[in-house]
Design an enzyme around this catalytic site. Sequence first.
Site, PDB file in Angstrom:
ATOM      1  N   SER A 109      -0.288  -4.025   2.330  1.00 40.48           N
ATOM      2  CA  SER A 109      -0.714  -2.767   1.727  1.00 40.48           C
ATOM      3  C   SER A 109      -1.435  -3.044   0.413  1.00 40.48           C
ATOM      4  O   SER A 109      -1.131  -4.023  -0.278  1.00 40.48           O
ATOM      5  CB  SER A 109       0.523  -1.908   1.457  1.00 40.48           C
ATOM      6  OG  SER A 109       0.171  -0.834   0.632  1.00 40.48           O
ATOM      7  N   SER A 110      -2.367  -2.152   0.061  1.00 41.24           N
ATOM      8  CA  SER A 110      -3.096  -2.345  -1.204  1.00 41.24           C
ATOM      9  C   SER A 110      -2.157  -2.228  -2.411  1.00 41.24           C
ATOM     10  O   SER A 110      -2.505  -2.675  -3.494  1.00 41.24           O
ATOM     11  CB  SER A 110      -4.220  -1.316  -1.324  1.00 41.24           C
ATOM     12  OG  SER A 110      -3.688  -0.013  -1.315  1.00 41.24           O
ATOM     13  N   CYS A 111      -0.964  -1.635  -2.211  1.00 44.18           N
ATOM     14  CA  CYS A 111      -0.077  -1.457  -3.368  1.00 44.18           C
ATOM     15  C   CYS A 111       0.675  -2.745  -3.722  1.00 44.18           C
ATOM     16  O   CYS A 111       1.530  -2.738  -4.604  1.00 44.18           O
ATOM     17  CB  CYS A 111       0.873  -0.294  -3.172  1.00 44.18           C
ATOM     18  SG  CYS A 111       2.032  -0.548  -1.857  1.00 44.18           S
ATOM     19  N   TYR A 138       9.509  -3.993  -2.526  1.00 40.45           N
ATOM     20  CA  TYR A 138       8.647  -3.778  -1.348  1.00 40.45           C
ATOM     21  C   TYR A 138       7.473  -4.755  -1.368  1.00 40.45           C
ATOM     22  O   TYR A 138       7.167  -5.415  -0.371  1.00 40.45           O
ATOM     23  CB  TYR A 138       8.147  -2.334  -1.377  1.00 40.45           C
ATOM     24  CG  TYR A 138       7.119  -1.990  -0.331  1.00 40.45           C
ATOM     25  CD1 TYR A 138       7.506  -1.661   0.965  1.00 40.45           C
ATOM     26  CD2 TYR A 138       5.762  -1.976  -0.637  1.00 40.45           C
ATOM     27  CE1 TYR A 138       6.562  -1.340   1.920  1.00 40.45           C
ATOM     28  CE2 TYR A 138       4.808  -1.659   0.316  1.00 40.45           C
ATOM     29  CZ  TYR A 138       5.222  -1.335   1.596  1.00 40.45           C
ATOM     30  OH  TYR A 138       4.278  -1.019   2.540  1.00 40.45           O
ATOM     31  N   LYS A 142       6.394  -7.794   1.241  1.00 40.20           N
ATOM     32  CA  LYS A 142       5.096  -7.824   1.930  1.00 40.20           C
ATOM     33  C   LYS A 142       4.320  -9.106   1.594  1.00 40.20           C
ATOM     34  O   LYS A 142       3.662  -9.692   2.458  1.00 40.20           O
ATOM     35  CB  LYS A 142       4.272  -6.599   1.545  1.00 40.20           C
ATOM     36  CG  LYS A 142       4.796  -5.299   2.149  1.00 40.20           C
ATOM     37  CD  LYS A 142       4.390  -5.206   3.607  1.00 40.20           C
ATOM     38  CE  LYS A 142       4.801  -3.906   4.255  1.00 40.20           C
ATOM     39  NZ  LYS A 142       4.573  -3.897   5.691  1.00 40.20           N
ATOM     40  N   HIS A 181       2.576  11.785   0.408  1.00 47.23           N
ATOM     41  CA  HIS A 181       1.540  11.182  -0.434  1.00 47.23           C
ATOM     42  C   HIS A 181       0.506  12.255  -0.767  1.00 47.23           C
ATOM     43  O   HIS A 181       0.586  13.380  -0.280  1.00 47.23           O
ATOM     44  CB  HIS A 181       0.900   9.987   0.284  1.00 47.23           C
ATOM     45  CG  HIS A 181       1.836   8.836   0.429  1.00 47.23           C
ATOM     46  ND1 HIS A 181       1.971   8.110   1.589  1.00 47.23           N
ATOM     47  CD2 HIS A 181       2.707   8.299  -0.449  1.00 47.23           C
ATOM     48  CE1 HIS A 181       2.892   7.170   1.409  1.00 47.23           C
ATOM     49  NE2 HIS A 181       3.343   7.267   0.175  1.00 47.23           N
TER      50      HIS A 181
HETATM   51  N1  LIG Z   1       0.786   5.006   5.233  1.00 52.93           N
HETATM   52  C1  LIG Z   1       0.011   4.356   4.381  1.00 52.93           C
HETATM   53  O1  LIG Z   1      -0.671   4.977   3.524  1.00 52.93           O
HETATM   54  C2  LIG Z   1      -0.088   2.862   4.451  1.00 52.93           C
HETATM   55  C3  LIG Z   1      -0.989   2.233   3.595  1.00 52.93           C
HETATM   56  C4  LIG Z   1      -1.079   0.849   3.617  1.00 52.93           C
HETATM   57  C5  LIG Z   1      -0.278   0.115   4.474  1.00 52.93           C
HETATM   58  N2  LIG Z   1       0.586   0.753   5.303  1.00 52.93           N
HETATM   59  C6  LIG Z   1       1.458  -0.080   6.142  1.00 52.93           C
HETATM   60  O2  LIG Z   1       1.479   0.339   7.481  1.00 52.93           O
HETATM   61  C7  LIG Z   1       2.764   0.111   8.043  1.00 52.93           C
HETATM   62  C8  LIG Z   1       3.273   1.387   8.704  1.00 52.93           C
HETATM   63  O3  LIG Z   1       3.260   2.442   7.760  1.00 52.93           O
HETATM   64  P1  LIG Z   1       3.428   3.978   8.206  1.00 52.93           P
HETATM   65  O4  LIG Z   1       2.808   4.787   7.145  1.00 52.93           O
HETATM   66  O5  LIG Z   1       3.009   4.143   9.618  1.00 52.93           O
HETATM   67  O6  LIG Z   1       5.013   4.132   8.080  1.00 52.93           O
HETATM   68  P2  LIG Z   1       5.991   5.131   8.862  1.00 52.93           P
HETATM   69  O7  LIG Z   1       5.227   6.331   9.342  1.00 52.93           O
HETATM   70  O8  LIG Z   1       7.163   5.344   7.982  1.00 52.93           O
HETATM   71  O9  LIG Z   1       6.443   4.284  10.123  1.00 52.93           O
HETATM   72  C9  LIG Z   1       7.238   3.149   9.990  1.00 52.93           C
HETATM   73  C10 LIG Z   1       7.812   2.770  11.328  1.00 52.93           C
HETATM   74  O10 LIG Z   1       8.633   1.626  11.148  1.00 52.93           O
HETATM   75  C11 LIG Z   1       9.737   1.741  12.005  1.00 52.93           C
HETATM   76  N3  LIG Z   1      10.899   1.058  11.448  1.00 52.93           N
HETATM   77  C12 LIG Z   1      11.367   1.103  10.165  1.00 52.93           C
HETATM   78  N4  LIG Z   1      12.499   0.378  10.066  1.00 52.93           N
HETATM   79  C13 LIG Z   1      12.743  -0.130  11.307  1.00 52.93           C
HETATM   80  C14 LIG Z   1      13.776  -0.935  11.851  1.00 52.93           C
HETATM   81  N5  LIG Z   1      14.776  -1.383  11.100  1.00 52.93           N
HETATM   82  N6  LIG Z   1      13.725  -1.250  13.170  1.00 52.93           N
HETATM   83  C15 LIG Z   1      12.710  -0.794  13.945  1.00 52.93           C
HETATM   84  N7  LIG Z   1      11.696  -0.032  13.488  1.00 52.93           N
HETATM   85  C16 LIG Z   1      11.728   0.302  12.184  1.00 52.93           C
HETATM   86  C17 LIG Z   1      10.034   3.215  12.134  1.00 52.93           C
HETATM   87  O11 LIG Z   1      10.600   3.429  13.410  1.00 52.93           O
HETATM   88  P3  LIG Z   1      11.394   4.776  13.871  1.00 52.93           P
HETATM   89  O12 LIG Z   1      10.433   5.911  13.682  1.00 52.93           O
HETATM   90  O13 LIG Z   1      11.720   4.562  15.285  1.00 52.93           O
HETATM   91  O14 LIG Z   1      12.580   4.880  12.960  1.00 52.93           O
HETATM   92  C18 LIG Z   1       8.658   3.851  11.958  1.00 52.93           C
HETATM   93  O15 LIG Z   1       8.114   4.202  13.202  1.00 52.93           O
HETATM   94  C19 LIG Z   1       3.650  -0.398   6.907  1.00 52.93           C
HETATM   95  O16 LIG Z   1       3.744  -1.798   6.977  1.00 52.93           O
HETATM   96  C20 LIG Z   1       2.890  -0.004   5.659  1.00 52.93           C
HETATM   97  O17 LIG Z   1       3.099  -0.897   4.609  1.00 52.93           O
HETATM   98  C21 LIG Z   1       0.697   2.112   5.322  1.00 52.93           C
END
Ligand SMILES: NC(=O)c1ccc[n+]([C@@H]2O[C@H](COP(=O)([O-])OP(=O)(O)OC[C@H]3O[C@@H](n4cnc5c(N)ncnc54)[C@H](OP(=O)(O)O)[C@@H]3O)[C@@H](O)[C@H]2O)c1
Length: 314
Positions: A109-111, A138, A142, A181
């Site tokens: 992530s950019s953060c 976090y 990462k 967000h």
């Molecule tokens: N959103 C952003 O703005 C953003 C920006 C930069 C990078 N990212 C990166 O993209 C990735 C996904 O982000 P997101 O925004 O899609 O997050 P999210 O909507 O919260 O989804 C995270 C997923 O991870 C799963 N998870 C968490 N803990 C788990 C565990 N112990 N076992 C199995 N599954 C688990 C969850 O599964 P369940 O739903 O089944 O619980 C959920 O589906 C992350 O690595 C994040 O750093 C996101």
Amino acid sequence: MLPESATYYVAGHRGMVGAAIHRALQAKGFSNILGKSSKELDLRNPLAVQAFFAEHKPHYVFMAAAKVGGIGANMSEPGSFIYDNLQIQNNIMEAARIHGTKKLLFLGSSCIYPKLAPQPLKEEYLLTGPLEPTNEPYAVAKLAGITMAKAYRKQYGCSYISTLPCNIYGTGDNYHPFNSHVVGALIRKFVTAVEQNAQEVEIWGTGSPLREFLHCDDLAAACLHLMEHYDGEDPVNIGSGTDLSIRALAETIAELAGFKGALSFNDQYPDGTPRKLLDISRLKNTGWNQAISLREGLARSIEEFKGIYATETA
Ligand SMILES: NC(=O)c1ccc[n+]([C@@H]2O[C@H](COP(=O)([O-])OP(=O)(O)OC[C@H]3O[C@@H](n4cnc5c(N)ncnc54)[C@H](OP(=O)(O)O)[C@@H]3O)[C@@H](O)[C@H]2O)c1
């Protein structure tokens, strides 16, 4: 070409990013796409992850499972942020190595860039300075993931690649009134204001910080593109390469939502970093281009949130 007959595993396929990757794979006509909820497969559990990989032997793995959250969650549960993310990464990367995964993409992530790194952020600025203290656990997890991907490539020849996406919004975003967000929060505020005929919407902060946004479907497209066309040890920024002020973002969302009232900026709330913009030359050099403009993506998200709002208020 990513082979149609291969098995694809999207870890975190129910999250915003994982679901977008899942949709993108489905849109390509692939049928062997695996996904498990955290209840079905807790990725913190090494034995469960080993058993899953032993059974399915996925050829391509997208690592979109992570413990993510805003500043409040990061500050109240720092132990879970470092433990969960380290466990998830370690377990998947090790199981993928043992069970012959052809290629794996890790989402950073950019953060996780140093707090005071120069802008726009180039990938080589990672690990060059102190981190933002509020999300250090976090970010350290990462950064360990990115280092592990590199180390496994070096020692075992694993084709593991890492990405650093900017702020993502879109289908499946979090529209919670307090925990969302900025895009999700502003969409909720303006759609609700129109529905309730409110004359003014308050926005937290001065509106001056500059931020970069990308639709989750564009992120998913970039992940598939990199899985196909990139095989290097250096992480790759994923973003639009352009930023805008929170004020301009709010004005655009207000206009698209049909809000005709006033915007007031409450400077009692903190602004955070003045600017956060990624240098996306490395991504561009692989031949990827953004498909969904911010305006188009916001319009889509507003329509999606209207559906959510209608259900909430029914
Ligand atoms: N959103 C952003 O703005 C953003 C920006 C930069 C990078 N990212 C990166 O993209 C990735 C996904 O982000 P997101 O925004 O899609 O997050 P999210 O909507 O919260 O989804 C995270 C997923 O991870 C799963 N998870 C968490 N803990 C788990 C565990 N112990 N076992 C199995 N599954 C688990 C969850 O599964 P369940 O739903 O089944 O619980 C959920 O589906 C992350 O690595 C994040 O750093 C996101």
